[in-house]
Design an enzyme around this catalytic site. Structure first.
Site, short mmCIF file in Angstrom:
data_model
loop_
_atom_site.label_atom_id
_atom_site.label_comp_id
_atom_site.label_asym_id
_atom_site.label_seq_id
_atom_site.Cartn_x
_atom_site.Cartn_y
_atom_site.Cartn_z
N LYS A 1 89.82 11.91 -10.10
CA LYS A 1 89.68 11.85 -8.64
C LYS A 1 90.99 11.32 -8.08
O LYS A 1 91.41 10.21 -8.40
CB LYS A 1 88.53 10.94 -8.26
CG LYS A 1 88.39 10.80 -6.75
CD LYS A 1 87.18 9.97 -6.37
CE LYS A 1 87.04 9.89 -4.87
NZ LYS A 1 85.86 9.12 -4.47
N ARG B 1 85.48 10.49 5.37
CA ARG B 1 85.50 9.08 5.77
C ARG B 1 85.10 8.92 7.23
O ARG B 1 84.47 7.94 7.60
CB ARG B 1 86.88 8.47 5.48
CG ARG B 1 87.15 8.42 3.97
CD ARG B 1 88.53 7.88 3.63
NE ARG B 1 88.81 8.02 2.21
CZ ARG B 1 90.00 7.80 1.66
NH1 ARG B 1 91.02 7.42 2.42
NH2 ARG B 1 90.18 7.93 0.36
N LYS C 1 93.62 3.51 -1.53
CA LYS C 1 92.84 3.59 -2.78
C LYS C 1 93.72 3.90 -3.99
O LYS C 1 93.24 4.32 -5.03
CB LYS C 1 91.72 4.61 -2.61
CG LYS C 1 90.72 4.25 -1.48
CD LYS C 1 89.43 5.06 -1.55
CE LYS C 1 88.43 4.60 -0.49
NZ LYS C 1 87.11 5.28 -0.64
N GLU D 1 91.93 10.41 -18.71
CA GLU D 1 90.65 10.04 -18.07
C GLU D 1 89.50 10.85 -18.67
O GLU D 1 88.40 10.32 -18.86
CB GLU D 1 90.73 10.27 -16.55
CG GLU D 1 91.64 9.31 -15.81
CD GLU D 1 91.02 7.93 -15.59
OE1 GLU D 1 89.90 7.68 -16.07
OE2 GLU D 1 91.66 7.08 -14.93
N LYS E 1 88.66 16.40 -8.51
CA LYS E 1 88.49 16.31 -7.05
C LYS E 1 89.78 15.86 -6.40
O LYS E 1 90.37 14.89 -6.87
CB LYS E 1 87.37 15.30 -6.77
CG LYS E 1 87.15 14.99 -5.33
CD LYS E 1 86.15 13.88 -5.20
CE LYS E 1 86.01 13.55 -3.74
NZ LYS E 1 85.12 12.46 -3.50
N SER F 1 85.93 17.55 1.89
CA SER F 1 85.80 17.70 3.34
C SER F 1 87.03 18.31 4.00
O SER F 1 86.89 19.16 4.88
CB SER F 1 85.50 16.33 3.95
OG SER F 1 86.47 15.37 3.58
N TYR G 1 80.55 22.02 0.77
CA TYR G 1 79.80 22.02 2.03
C TYR G 1 79.42 23.45 2.42
O TYR G 1 78.62 23.65 3.31
CB TYR G 1 80.62 21.33 3.12
CG TYR G 1 80.97 19.92 2.72
CD1 TYR G 1 80.03 18.90 2.83
CD2 TYR G 1 82.22 19.61 2.16
CE1 TYR G 1 80.32 17.61 2.41
CE2 TYR G 1 82.52 18.32 1.74
CZ TYR G 1 81.56 17.33 1.86
OH TYR G 1 81.84 16.06 1.43
C1 PBG Z 1 83.75 7.75 -2.06
C2 PBG Z 1 83.78 9.23 -1.98
C3 PBG Z 1 84.72 9.95 -1.24
C4 PBG Z 1 84.36 11.29 -1.33
C5 PBG Z 1 83.23 11.37 -2.15
N1 PBG Z 1 82.89 10.08 -2.56
C6 PBG Z 1 85.85 9.49 -0.39
C7 PBG Z 1 86.84 8.56 -0.92
O1 PBG Z 1 87.01 8.39 -2.12
O2 PBG Z 1 87.51 7.96 -0.09
C8 PBG Z 1 85.10 12.41 -0.64
C9 PBG Z 1 84.35 13.67 -0.42
C10 PBG Z 1 84.96 14.59 0.59
O3 PBG Z 1 86.06 14.37 1.13
O4 PBG Z 1 84.31 15.61 0.85
N2 PBG Z 1 83.43 7.13 -3.19
#
Ligand code: PBG
Length: 327
Positions: A197, A207, A219, A235, A250, A276, A315
């Site tokens: 990720k 967010r 992060k 990982e 992701k 997203s 989505y």
């Molecule tokens: C948080 C989480 C995030 C997403 C899924 N779980 C955001 C982040 O890590 O800040 C993002 C999903 C998306 O953008 O559609 N644990």
């Protein structure tokens, strides 16, 4: 006549020949549909994700029912938690009467055939907006966070979650969650690990949807550097050794090379999350008439499958399922 024995176009001559030659299939049974929920009355549209909303319980149920009837059999739930319940310790993340456990129980009672995936991370519950606990000097604490994540995972399993999905990127959480689930008798509950990720700007609209942006710092000490790919293999090896059943890359679209490399390095099923920001881009351009939404959405999903993903969190799951069924 040019002397040319090899003419690749012969295999593209008509729909039958093209179907013989098709190397990748896209179908609704590969989709996981992310849904946002909140505790209020009524559903609230998410401006940067047209077509998505913070569902209330009633609309969550009807959305899940609609998904099942479109052939989408799995959802992943994300909570928009009231500000008053967000704390530094994120205790609400393992409240058995919290939003997610209640939603799981309601959904399972009505739709036992629905596969429910839950997210394990502290950000929606944390007053700091981080996936882990934050020390006084602003560090994200690894091992202390895992203790909370384990409680969250067990709480979700007790409520009836089928697949637990840690998205927090703390080291060692998959192994800790696996052994806690096993100790509690949840040997059948699977773990879909967010393995690679990335610290991506494509999570922006998500967010907004959850009011879960970090309220200090970023992060980058836990999510991966977008510049890296070898690190993803490391990982994968760790999550596999710790007992992950499926692993995730992701975001998806900007990281197809990672999906493809990870495909070569594990026998586990691979999920990819079309996040997203990827969705928002396709939506925005389509709304302006700059792209044909159906075609680009299906092409983007096919590309993710072709790169090597078995499963896609998107989505577009419901819309794509309907487009595919309509042929
Ligand atoms: C948080 C989480 C995030 C997403 C899924 N779980 C955001 C982040 O890590 O800040 C993002 C999903 C998306 O953008 O559609 N644990």
């Amino acid at each position: 006549m040019i002397d040319m024995p090899q003419r690749p176009r012969r295999n593209r001559r008509n729909p039958v020949m093209r179907a013989f030659n098709r190397e990748t299939e896209l179908s609704a049974d590969r989709f996981i549909y992310p849904l946002f929920l909140h505790d209020g009355d009524g559903s609230i549209p998410i401006p940067s994700m047209p077509g998505c909303q913070r569902h209330d319980f009633e609309s969550l149920i009807s959305e899940a029912e609609g998904a099942l009837s479109d052939g989408v059999n799995a959802i992943v739930l994300f909570p928009a938690v009231e500000e008053a319940l967000k704390t530094e310790d994120a205790e609400e993340s393992f409240n058995p009467e919290g939003l997610i456990p209640r939603a799981i129980r309601e959904l399972k009672e009505r739709f036992p055939e629905l596969t429910i995936v839950t997210d394990v991370a502290l950000d929606p519950y944390s007053s700091m907006g981080h996936d882990g606990l934050v020390s006084a000097d602003g560090c994200i604490l690894n091992d202390e966070t895992i203790e909370v994540l384990v409680k969250q995972a067990v709480c979700q399993a007790r409520a009836g979650a089928d697949i637990i999905s840690p998205s927090d990127m703390m080291d060692g959480r998959v192994g800790a969650i696996r052994s806690a689930l096993d100790d509690e008798g949840f040997t059948e509950v699977a773990i879909l690990a967010y393995t690679a990720k990335y610290a991506s700007a494509f999570y922006g609209p998500f967010r907004d949807a959850l009011d879960s942006a970090p309220r200090g710092g970023d992060k980058k000490t836990y999510q991966m550097d977008p510049a890296n790919v070898r690190e993803a293999i490391r990982e994968v090896e760790l999550d596999e050794a710790e007992g992950a059943d499926m692993i995730m890359v992701k975001p998806a679209g900007p990281y197809l090379d990672v999906i493809s490399l990870v495909r070569e390095s594990t026998a586990l099923p691979i999920a990819a999350y079309q996040v997203s920001g990827e969705y928002a881009m396709l939506k925005a351009a389509s709304e302006r008439g700059w792209l044909d939404e159906r075609s680009v959405a299906l092409e983007s999903l096919l590309g993710i499958r072709r790169a090597g993903a078995d499963v896609i969190l998107t989505y577009y799951a419901r819309a794509a399922a309907r487009w595919l069924a309509a042929g």
